[in-house]
Design a protein around this motif. Structure first.
Motif, mmCIF file in Angstrom:
data_model
loop_
_atom_site.group_PDB
_atom_site.id
_atom_site.type_symbol
_atom_site.label_atom_id
_atom_site.label_comp_id
_atom_site.label_asym_id
_atom_site.label_seq_id
_atom_site.Cartn_x
_atom_site.Cartn_y
_atom_site.Cartn_z
ATOM 1 N N MET A 1 0.878 -1.167 0.000
ATOM 2 C CA MET A 1 0.000 0.000 0.000
ATOM 3 C C MET A 1 0.919 1.221 0.000
ATOM 4 S SD MET A 1 -2.735 1.743 -0.084
ATOM 5 C CE MET A 1 -4.270 0.884 0.233
ATOM 6 N N ARG A 2 1.318 1.621 -1.198
ATOM 7 C CA ARG A 2 2.266 2.719 -1.357
ATOM 8 C C ARG A 2 1.516 4.049 -1.380
ATOM 9 N NH1 ARG A 2 3.755 1.739 -6.326
ATOM 10 N NH2 ARG A 2 2.761 3.535 -7.304
ATOM 11 N N VAL A 3 1.998 5.019 -0.616
ATOM 12 C CA VAL A 3 1.384 6.342 -0.611
ATOM 13 C C VAL A 3 2.267 7.278 -1.420
ATOM 14 C CG1 VAL A 3 0.570 8.271 0.785
ATOM 15 C CG2 VAL A 3 0.331 5.926 1.643
ATOM 16 N N ASP A 4 1.779 7.669 -2.599
ATOM 17 C CA ASP A 4 2.511 8.593 -3.462
ATOM 18 C C ASP A 4 2.160 10.024 -3.086
ATOM 19 O OD1 ASP A 4 3.657 6.512 -4.899
ATOM 20 O OD2 ASP A 4 2.022 6.440 -6.350
ATOM 21 N N GLU A 5 3.173 10.865 -2.973
ATOM 22 C CA GLU A 5 2.976 12.280 -2.643
ATOM 23 C C GLU A 5 3.177 13.122 -3.897
ATOM 24 O OE1 GLU A 5 5.411 15.604 -0.091
ATOM 25 O OE2 GLU A 5 5.009 13.678 0.891
ATOM 26 N N ARG A 6 2.168 13.895 -4.259
ATOM 27 C CA ARG A 6 2.248 14.719 -5.456
ATOM 28 C C ARG A 6 2.146 16.197 -5.081
ATOM 29 N NH1 ARG A 6 -1.685 13.326 -10.373
ATOM 30 N NH2 ARG A 6 -0.630 11.320 -10.006
ATOM 31 N N GLU A 7 3.228 16.927 -5.301
ATOM 32 C CA GLU A 7 3.266 18.356 -5.016
ATOM 33 C C GLU A 7 3.078 19.131 -6.314
ATOM 34 O OE1 GLU A 7 6.717 21.442 -3.744
ATOM 35 O OE2 GLU A 7 6.374 19.797 -2.318
ATOM 36 N N THR B 1 -6.009 -1.152 -18.479
ATOM 37 C CA THR B 1 -6.031 -2.400 -17.705
ATOM 38 C C THR B 1 -7.348 -2.621 -16.964
ATOM 39 O OG1 THR B 1 -5.117 -1.356 -15.718
ATOM 40 C CG2 THR B 1 -3.547 -2.194 -17.349
ATOM 41 N N SER B 2 -8.290 -1.685 -17.087
ATOM 42 C CA SER B 2 -9.564 -1.736 -16.365
ATOM 43 C C SER B 2 -9.334 -1.944 -14.864
ATOM 44 C CB SER B 2 -10.454 -2.852 -16.906
ATOM 45 O OG SER B 2 -10.763 -2.634 -18.263
ATOM 46 N N PRO B 3 -8.651 -0.986 -14.202
ATOM 47 C CA PRO B 3 -8.389 -1.121 -12.761
ATOM 48 C C PRO B 3 -9.690 -1.157 -11.970
ATOM 49 C CG PRO B 3 -7.940 1.114 -13.508
ATOM 50 C CD PRO B 3 -8.177 0.295 -14.740
ATOM 51 N N LYS B 4 -9.682 -1.878 -10.851
ATOM 52 C CA LYS B 4 -10.902 -2.069 -10.074
ATOM 53 C C LYS B 4 -10.970 -1.212 -8.817
ATOM 54 C CE LYS B 4 -13.610 -4.283 -11.272
ATOM 55 N NZ LYS B 4 -14.667 -3.907 -12.262
ATOM 56 N N ILE B 5 -9.869 -0.531 -8.450
ATOM 57 C CA ILE B 5 -9.890 0.345 -7.292
ATOM 58 C C ILE B 5 -10.461 1.701 -7.714
ATOM 59 C CG2 ILE B 5 -8.526 1.397 -5.441
ATOM 60 C CD1 ILE B 5 -8.567 -1.673 -5.399
ATOM 61 N N TRP B 6 -11.342 2.252 -6.887
ATOM 62 C CA TRP B 6 -11.983 3.533 -7.187
ATOM 63 C C TRP B 6 -11.353 4.659 -6.374
ATOM 64 C CZ3 TRP B 6 -15.487 4.360 -10.979
ATOM 65 C CH2 TRP B 6 -16.158 3.245 -11.505
ATOM 66 N N TYR B 7 -11.339 5.873 -6.955
ATOM 67 C CA TYR B 7 -10.799 7.053 -6.277
ATOM 68 C C TYR B 7 -11.765 8.230 -6.394
ATOM 69 C CZ TYR B 7 -6.176 4.840 -6.088
ATOM 70 O OH TYR B 7 -5.134 3.995 -5.840
ATOM 71 N N LYS B 8 -11.816 9.020 -5.336
ATOM 72 C CA LYS B 8 -12.469 10.320 -5.379
ATOM 73 C C LYS B 8 -11.408 11.391 -5.124
ATOM 74 C CE LYS B 8 -17.241 9.238 -4.070
ATOM 75 N NZ LYS B 8 -18.376 9.629 -3.197
ATOM 76 N N GLY B 9 -11.569 12.536 -5.773
ATOM 77 C CA GLY B 9 -10.663 13.649 -5.536
ATOM 78 C C GLY B 9 -9.316 13.538 -6.213
ATOM 79 N N LEU B 10 -9.232 12.734 -7.280
ATOM 80 C CA LEU B 10 -7.978 12.684 -8.018
ATOM 81 C C LEU B 10 -7.622 14.092 -8.495
ATOM 82 C CD1 LEU B 10 -8.335 9.421 -10.149
ATOM 83 C CD2 LEU B 10 -6.627 9.860 -8.379
ATOM 84 N N PRO B 11 -6.363 14.486 -8.352
ATOM 85 C CA PRO B 11 -5.997 15.882 -8.641
ATOM 86 C C PRO B 11 -6.216 16.275 -10.088
ATOM 87 C CG PRO B 11 -4.032 14.512 -8.305
ATOM 88 C CD PRO B 11 -5.208 13.694 -7.903
ATOM 89 N N ILE C 1 -1.716 9.986 -2.597
ATOM 90 C CA ILE C 1 -2.473 8.992 -3.361
ATOM 91 C C ILE C 1 -2.064 7.584 -2.934
ATOM 92 C CG2 ILE C 1 -3.129 8.201 -5.664
ATOM 93 C CD1 ILE C 1 -2.259 10.890 -6.763
ATOM 94 N N PRO C 2 -2.821 6.946 -2.048
ATOM 95 C CA PRO C 2 -2.548 5.542 -1.711
ATOM 96 C C PRO C 2 -2.702 4.676 -2.956
ATOM 97 C CG PRO C 2 -3.990 6.559 -0.078
ATOM 98 C CD PRO C 2 -3.916 7.509 -1.238
ATOM 99 N N THR C 3 -1.663 3.903 -3.263
ATOM 100 C CA THR C 3 -1.642 3.155 -4.523
ATOM 101 C C THR C 3 -1.274 1.695 -4.288
ATOM 102 O OG1 THR C 3 -0.872 5.203 -5.598
ATOM 103 C CG2 THR C 3 -0.782 3.178 -6.903
#
Length: 266
Positions: A45-51, A175-185, A63-65
């Motif tokens: 469960m990698r947390v990517d930091e985007r500045e 790849t039709s990813p199955k994880i959903w996100y809200k608030g993608l930058p 962004i937990p990835t």
């Protein structure tokens, strides 16, 4: 179909999900789903930091990835002897025994969510905590969900989750990813408006960005700041009007978010 919904507007970058994953999997083998995760070098469960932006107008998004448990998983396509398979609940699992020596499985993931264990000679990744889910009457959810004290991670049947305005991460990967996100930058244009003659910030100035992506309007706040958020990538004509004055700027968000800094209204 089980899945995660990750709300980035609630994520504060505390890394509790990442820590919980480590605590669950380091020095613990959960066969047949996973051998122990190494203490260093792997983050299932990698947390990517985007500045983004430029000081003083900067935004940081966490962004937990994890593995996206893709419906069209590239790792499954390159795996031999059924080393990667999909469970009935939708979780994609790497079989630690069958996957030995198959580094192509790791290399196939466009999300870089699969790691290579040099000691065990196997690819490894998030299992969705399948071993906990299978316990049934006790713990029935992943540790990342359990550890998230801010409510940023939801877990359950896809049909039961609130997916209004939710998106997939990098759908362009195909790849039709199955994880959903809200608030993608999304892109933003920000700045601080001031009057160089009065040597004061301008409050209440109307700021409008117009272009091929539509029209977006806001006003400067009490310190002269404005934020135009949720912009598509594109070229924009930004007009600023206040105190009987007007300024027009040409701004592009094709490559990055834009922090204009101090903008004189003259």
């Amino acid at each position: 179909m089980k899945t995660l919904l990750i709300d980035l507007d609630k994520c504060v970058g505390c890394y509790a999900c990442q820590v919980g994953c480590k605590d669950e999997h380091c020095e613990q083998s959960w066969m047949p789903y996973a051998e122990a995760q190494p203490e260093t070098g792997q983050f299932w469960m990698r947390v990517d930091e985007r500045e983004r932006g430029k000081r003083p107008h900067v935004k940081v998004t966490y962004i937990p990835t994890p593995c996206q448990h893709c419906a069209d998983a590239p790792c499954m396509k390159v795996a031999k002897d059924g080393a990667v398979y999909r469970r009935e609940d939708g979780l994609v699992i790497i079989d630690p025994e069958k996957a030995k020596g198959q580094k192509a499985i790791k290399d196939a993931c466009p999300y870089h969510a699969i790691y290579w264990n040099d000691v065990l000679n196997i690819p490894q990744k998030c299992t969705g905590c399948a071993h906990l889910i299978d316990e049934g009457d006790t713990i029935t959810h992943p540790r990342c969900y359990d550890n998230c004290v801010h409510g940023a991670i939801s877990w359950g049947e896809e049909s039961a989750l609130d997916l209004a305005d939710a998106e997939r991460l990098h759908p362009e990967f195909g790849t039709s990813p199955k994880i959903w996100y809200k608030g993608l930058p999304k892109r933003f244009i920000a700045g601080r408006v001031y009057d160089p003659e009065e040597k004061e910030v301008v409050e209440g100035a109307v700021v409008t960005a117009s272009g091929g992506g539509g029209s977006f309007t806001t006003k400067t706040n009490w310190i002269g700041d404005f934020w135009l958020r949720g912009l598509p990538d594109g070229d924009w004509t930004v007009s600023i009007e206040g105190q009987g004055k007007k300024k027009v700027l040409e701004v592009s968000t094709k490559q990055e978010d834009v922090g204009l800094g101090d903008v004189p209204l003259n």
